[in-house]
Design a protein around this motif. Structure first.
Motif, mmCIF file in Angstrom:
data_model
loop_
_atom_site.group_PDB
_atom_site.id
_atom_site.type_symbol
_atom_site.label_atom_id
_atom_site.label_comp_id
_atom_site.label_asym_id
_atom_site.label_seq_id
_atom_site.Cartn_x
_atom_site.Cartn_y
_atom_site.Cartn_z
ATOM 1 N N VAL A 146 0.785 -1.239 0.000
ATOM 2 C CA VAL A 146 0.000 0.000 0.000
ATOM 3 C C VAL A 146 0.819 1.293 0.000
ATOM 4 O O VAL A 146 0.519 2.214 -0.755
ATOM 5 C CB VAL A 146 -1.045 0.041 1.157
ATOM 6 C CG1 VAL A 146 -2.191 -0.896 0.870
ATOM 7 C CG2 VAL A 146 -0.416 -0.266 2.499
ATOM 8 N N GLY A 189 -4.013 -14.137 -1.966
ATOM 9 C CA GLY A 189 -4.677 -12.940 -1.438
ATOM 10 C C GLY A 189 -3.900 -12.254 -0.335
ATOM 11 O O GLY A 189 -4.427 -11.424 0.383
ATOM 12 N N LEU A 192 -1.240 -7.601 -2.933
ATOM 13 C CA LEU A 192 -2.014 -7.119 -4.072
ATOM 14 C C LEU A 192 -1.551 -7.789 -5.361
ATOM 15 O O LEU A 192 -0.367 -8.029 -5.557
ATOM 16 C CB LEU A 192 -1.851 -5.603 -4.190
ATOM 17 C CG LEU A 192 -2.630 -4.806 -3.136
ATOM 18 C CD1 LEU A 192 -2.037 -3.427 -2.983
ATOM 19 C CD2 LEU A 192 -4.092 -4.725 -3.504
ATOM 20 N N SER B 12 -5.873 -10.330 2.854
ATOM 21 C CA SER B 12 -5.910 -8.913 3.210
ATOM 22 C C SER B 12 -5.793 -8.025 1.974
ATOM 23 O O SER B 12 -6.044 -6.829 2.041
ATOM 24 C CB SER B 12 -4.778 -8.606 4.187
ATOM 25 O OG SER B 12 -3.554 -9.022 3.612
ATOM 26 N N ALA B 13 -5.415 -8.622 0.847
ATOM 27 C CA ALA B 13 -5.194 -7.832 -0.366
ATOM 28 C C ALA B 13 -6.440 -7.053 -0.816
ATOM 29 O O ALA B 13 -6.326 -5.883 -1.182
ATOM 30 C CB ALA B 13 -4.667 -8.717 -1.490
ATOM 31 N N PRO B 14 -7.642 -7.660 -0.782
ATOM 32 C CA PRO B 14 -8.819 -6.885 -1.193
ATOM 33 C C PRO B 14 -9.047 -5.648 -0.323
ATOM 34 O O PRO B 14 -9.485 -4.609 -0.813
ATOM 35 C CB PRO B 14 -9.967 -7.883 -1.027
ATOM 36 C CG PRO B 14 -9.329 -9.222 -1.162
ATOM 37 C CD PRO B 14 -7.974 -9.077 -0.537
ATOM 38 N N ALA B 16 -6.658 -3.943 1.159
ATOM 39 C CA ALA B 16 -5.625 -2.989 0.717
ATOM 40 C C ALA B 16 -6.089 -2.275 -0.541
ATOM 41 O O ALA B 16 -5.957 -1.053 -0.676
ATOM 42 C CB ALA B 16 -4.312 -3.723 0.450
ATOM 43 N N ARG B 17 -6.642 -3.041 -1.454
ATOM 44 C CA ARG B 17 -7.100 -2.486 -2.724
ATOM 45 C C ARG B 17 -8.166 -1.415 -2.493
ATOM 46 O O ARG B 17 -8.098 -0.309 -3.022
ATOM 47 C CB ARG B 17 -7.664 -3.627 -3.581
ATOM 48 C CG ARG B 17 -8.077 -3.205 -4.961
ATOM 49 C CD ARG B 17 -8.945 -4.286 -5.595
ATOM 50 N NE ARG B 17 -9.787 -3.677 -6.605
ATOM 51 C CZ ARG B 17 -9.488 -3.661 -7.904
ATOM 52 N NH1 ARG B 17 -8.412 -4.248 -8.338
ATOM 53 N NH2 ARG B 17 -10.283 -3.060 -8.754
ATOM 54 N N ARG B 19 -8.899 0.264 0.286
ATOM 55 C CA ARG B 19 -8.388 1.423 1.024
ATOM 56 C C ARG B 19 -7.628 2.362 0.092
ATOM 57 O O ARG B 19 -7.769 3.577 0.148
ATOM 58 C CB ARG B 19 -7.475 0.963 2.166
ATOM 59 C CG ARG B 19 -8.233 0.312 3.309
ATOM 60 C CD ARG B 19 -7.291 -0.166 4.391
ATOM 61 N NE ARG B 19 -6.454 0.920 4.917
ATOM 62 C CZ ARG B 19 -5.178 0.797 5.212
ATOM 63 N NH1 ARG B 19 -4.560 -0.364 5.067
ATOM 64 N NH2 ARG B 19 -4.504 1.815 5.685
ATOM 65 N N LEU B 20 -6.820 1.764 -0.758
ATOM 66 C CA LEU B 20 -6.034 2.580 -1.693
ATOM 67 C C LEU B 20 -6.916 3.334 -2.673
ATOM 68 O O LEU B 20 -6.684 4.513 -2.960
ATOM 69 C CB LEU B 20 -5.072 1.687 -2.471
ATOM 70 C CG LEU B 20 -3.717 1.449 -1.839
ATOM 71 C CD1 LEU B 20 -2.957 0.395 -2.610
ATOM 72 C CD2 LEU B 20 -2.908 2.737 -1.790
ATOM 73 N N GLN B 21 -7.936 2.659 -3.174
ATOM 74 C CA GLN B 21 -8.796 3.308 -4.162
ATOM 75 C C GLN B 21 -9.485 4.545 -3.585
ATOM 76 O O GLN B 21 -9.550 5.585 -4.226
ATOM 77 C CB GLN B 21 -9.821 2.316 -4.707
ATOM 78 C CG GLN B 21 -9.205 1.441 -5.795
ATOM 79 C CD GLN B 21 -10.117 0.348 -6.263
ATOM 80 O OE1 GLN B 21 -10.901 -0.186 -5.483
ATOM 81 N NE2 GLN B 21 -10.015 -0.012 -7.530
#
Lengths: 269, 92
Positions: A146, A189, A192, B12-14, B16-17, B19-21
């Motif tokens: 991030v 997952g 990213l 946790s990647a979704p 992160a995605r 939050r970033l967007q």
């Protein structure tokens, strides 16, 4: 017609210097005359990654200030004769980098080389803005994490507003270089995925550099990974990146490819 | 539940995605000169309006911004001491 390329990221430690060395060496191996320029005044490291740390006499600041001629400061690589390094100063302050001075040096480099690759320092201050100032092409180095993505987004904004090209109403050609990518973790997952990063940053993908011990091994030995370990996965990815930068269509060789490359070949093309 | 959390544990990647967007959608407008320091400006102006009618210490005013994907909320929390409230009664 010489091209000026900046390797930039905003965040530190994502692989700018490693990528500058690898791309520079790979370009030079194709016979192009290449100069890699370290803009990280005070914290130079490109010399170390290139294995030229013991040969530094003059540096970028000396040339900017007129204390040394460009030819005196350029260090020719011992492995690839078309590859040259202009190191940063380790002792002087970055305030010595003047806008006019940098412009003069970049212009002289343009006359002598096919590619001028500027290794940007981290951050968005003077060194970073001057490194990108005269760029025709930008390689934005990003980790699938991030804080790196946020900083890359900021850098993309600067490339679109603070560069010479942007001020003339033109566009710096931007490419994403996704480094330290672990496909297995992305599939689980945990980090990213490449699609997520591309979707968020919306700039075209140049290459995915897989996480690999070969990168550290090469830097330990003072060799750009494309020279130190040319058959490794990261080196092949950098070589593909260079083919794309020089406008060659990348033909994917299927037989020796790992599952990783197969999975990503289409997206990387 | 533990089985569920076992499968969910590492994705946790979704998050992160998303939050970033949301974050970048806002930061891009700031860089473009959109809502730079909007919270600071609003805080100042709201304080000025309040000061016209009563004296409330700066510390008693909390202004919070919550940036969402489609809607952002601005939360203004003013703590009015009872003594001030009493003196403000229309009968006075």
């Amino acid at each position: 017609m010489a091209k000026v390329l900046v390797v930039t990221s905003g965040k530190g430690g994502v692989g700018k210097t490693t990528s500058t060395a690898a791309l520079g060496a790979a370009l030079a191996q194709t016979g192009k005359k290449v100069a890699v320029v370290d803009f990280d005044v005070g914290l130079r490291n490109l010399d170390l990654i290139m294995g030229a740390e013991r040969r530094v006499v003059f540096d970028l600041i000396n040339v900017v200030k007129g204390d040394a001629k460009l030819e005196q400061a350029l260090i020719r690589d011992k492995r690839v004769e078309t590859l040259h390094l202009l190191p940063a100063s380790q002792t002087r302050d970055k305030d010595n980098l003047t806008e006019e001075g940098v412009e003069r040096v970049i212009n002289s480099l343009r006359e002598r080389f096919d590619w001028v690759i500027c290794d940007s320092p981290a951050g968005i201050e003077r060194g970073a803005t001057l490194a990108m100032r005269h760029a025709d092409v930008a390689v934005v180095v990003t980790n699938p994490e991030v804080s790196s993505i946020r900083d890359s987004d900021r850098i993309i904004g600067l490339l679109d507003s603070k560069t010479e090209k942007a001020e003339k109403g033109e566009q710096v050609e931007k490419h994403l270089l996704l480094t330290r990518y672990d496909n297995a973790r992305a599939q689980r997952g945990e980090i990213l995925k490449v699609e997520d990063v591309l979707d968020i940053l919306s700039i075209p993908l140049l290459a995915i550099i897989p996480e690999s011990t070969e990168v550290l091994r090469s830097s330990n030995l003072g060799a750009p990974v494309t020279l130190g370990s040319p058959n490794s996965a990261p080196a092949r990815a950098y070589l593909d990146a260079v083919r794309k930068l020089t406008g060659e269509t990348v033909v994917e060789v299927q037989k020796q490819r790992s599952l990783f490359s197969k999975l990503f070949a289409r997206r990387a093309a | 539940m533990s089985l569920f959390s076992f499968f969910k544990r590492n994705t946790s990647a979704p998050v992160a995605r998303e939050r970033l967007q949301v974050l970048l959608a806002h930061e891009r407008t700031i860089v473009g000169g959109g809502e730079s320091d909007l919270v600071a400006i609003l805080r100042e102006e709201i304080m000025a309006v309040i000061a016209k009618h009563m004296s409330v210490p700066q510390d008693n005013v909390q202004i919070k911004m919550d940036r969402g994907a489609s809607v952002s909320t601005l939360e203004v929390d003013i703590e009015i001491p009872t003594t001030i409230a009493a003196s403000m009664r229309p009968a006075a």
